[in-house]
Design an enzyme around this catalytic site. Structure first.
Site, PDB file in Angstrom:
ATOM      1  N   GLN A 129       0.926  -1.090   0.062  1.00 56.28           N
ATOM      2  CA  GLN A 129      -0.037   0.047   0.031  1.00 56.28           C
ATOM      3  C   GLN A 129       0.970   1.573   0.063  1.00 56.28           C
ATOM      4  O   GLN A 129       1.769   1.249   0.789  1.00 56.28           O
ATOM      5  CB  GLN A 129      -0.936   0.005   1.296  1.00 56.28           C
ATOM      6  N   CYS A 162      -6.555   7.283   5.417  1.00 55.31           N
ATOM      7  CA  CYS A 162      -5.810   7.429   6.683  1.00 55.31           C
ATOM      8  C   CYS A 162      -6.674   8.872   7.171  1.00 55.31           C
ATOM      9  O   CYS A 162      -6.366   9.973   6.428  1.00 55.31           O
ATOM     10  CB  CYS A 162      -4.518   7.532   6.505  1.00 55.31           C
TER      11      CYS A 162
END
Length: 380
Positions: free
Chosen positions: A80, A111
């Site tokens: 990722q 995030c």
């Protein structure tokens, strides 16, 4: 017997059966933890690395290069990436493809932590639609034949939802699959995940797989999410903290079996010791490995009768032998405790998302994003 969930997930040329993905978690989903989860699942599922900063990868930061090391048994290898600069993201993706560093690339647009959103990254970025499109285009182009997926949240807050626009942009730019965490950045990890949003996204982008994420604490939660939302698979994050055997439960649940792991404390202690030992081998330093393991102690022992003083001792152990010795002092015949499942990890919400100045003024204006957002070499 429960009805089996026979669906499988296609990530480019890779077939994931059952359609279960380990969510990238900073400081958690390193190679040792992925090994444990994969062992319990019998090698089935998809296990993604920690979030990697694209600038750090391009600059070959030593810590970052360690984070992208995969065990030979990890197939497909999934990385990722986090980045806000299309050019840098493109360089990182081309590096992965050209040097055969991974088989699948996931992009982080979910995030919510301030150090990421204050630079316009993570869950803040999809608000800038042109920037999102540019990053996805660079990534897909640079990846060659590697599949590119993305993980995102509903939006910044309830007044600035972005997931439907982001989903359409992803389809148009050739993204292979989308994972949606059913929370906004403002919710952080508090409240309840909105599974209805996952269903809405699935209806909006039928061309590619949609994976659901949020409040999956057990295998039965995963099956329920797939049935209620129609999503093509699930991404499991905090639910597997201190519970790597959850992936074995997920395999069973998706195959229609009602068998679930209910380990005794003795069995849990054995996993704890193995986890700490694997970390030491990975870091090439036993003490550093045990120190890194300390954060897992409370998750593994949740619900068991351990005692505050023993928990403190376990959380300051500095060798595998010390950890093993302390665990040996416990009543290891304790059965799996009632109430041991349920929320773990961060559960707090935030009322305010930290954003660059003027970020919300115009979703089309991307001038506020600078190269400073790419200078974090923490590796995630």
């Amino acid at each position: 017997m429960p009805t089996p969930m026979t669906q499988q997930l296609a990530i480019g040329p890779h077939t994931v059966r059952p359609p279960v993905v380990l969510a990238p978690m900073a400081g958690i989903t390193n190679a040792p933890f992925r090994t444990l989860c994969r062992e319990f699942s019998g090698g089935r599922g998809l296990f993604v690395s920690e979030m990697i900063t694209t600038r750090a990868l391009v600059e070959r930061d030593a810590k970052t290069m360690r984070l992208i090391r995969f065990d030979a048994s990890e197939k497909p290898r999934s990385i990722q990436l986090y980045g806000v600069d299309p050019a840098t993201v493109g360089k990182a993706v081309r590096m992965i493809a050209d040097e055969n560093l991974a088989d699948h690339i996931d992009l982080n647009f979910g995030c919510p932590v301030p150090k990421v959103t204050r630079k316009g990254g993570g869950s803040a970025l999809p608000y800038k639609r042109p920037l999102l499109r540019s990053i996805l285009r660079e990534a897909v182009t640079g990846a060659g034949g590697l599949p590119v997926t993305m993980k995102m949240r509903k939006g910044i807050d309830d007044d600035h939802l972005t997931y439907l626009d982001a989903g359409r942009i992803a389809v148009e730019e050739g993204v292979t699959a989308i994972a949606l965490h059913g929370r906004t950045a403002a919710q952080h990890y508090g409240g309840t995940a909105d599974w209805d949003a996952i269903a809405t996204l699935k209806e909006a982008v039928p061309e590619i797989p949609v994976l659901g994420n949020g409040d999956i604490w057990s295998a039965d939660d995963a099956v329920r999410m797939m049935r209620e939302t129609g999503c093509d698979g699930v991404v499991v994050g905090r639910g597997c903290l201190g519970r790597p055997w959850l992936f074995g439960d997920l395999v069973n649940a998706c195959s229609g079996s009602d068998e679930r792991a209910r380990p005794t404390l003795r069995e849990v202690a054995a996993v704890m010791v193995r986890h700490a030992r694997l970390l030491g081998e990975w870091l090439e330093d036993e003490e550093r490995g045990v120190i890194d393991f300390r954060k897992h102690v409370a998750w593994y022992t949740k619900g068991f009768s351990v005692g505050s003083e023993m928990r403190r001792k376990l959380a300051v152990a500095s060798s595998v032998a010390e950890l093993e010795g302390l665990l040996g002092e416990l009543d290891l015949d304790q059965p799996w405790p009632a109430g041991a499942d349920g929320p773990r990890g961060r559960t707090s919400g935030r009322n305010r998302v930290v954003l660059p100045d003027g970020w919300l003024d115009d979703p089309q204006d991307c001038a506020g994003v600078t190269v400073d957002a790419e200078l974090d070499t923490s590796g995630g």
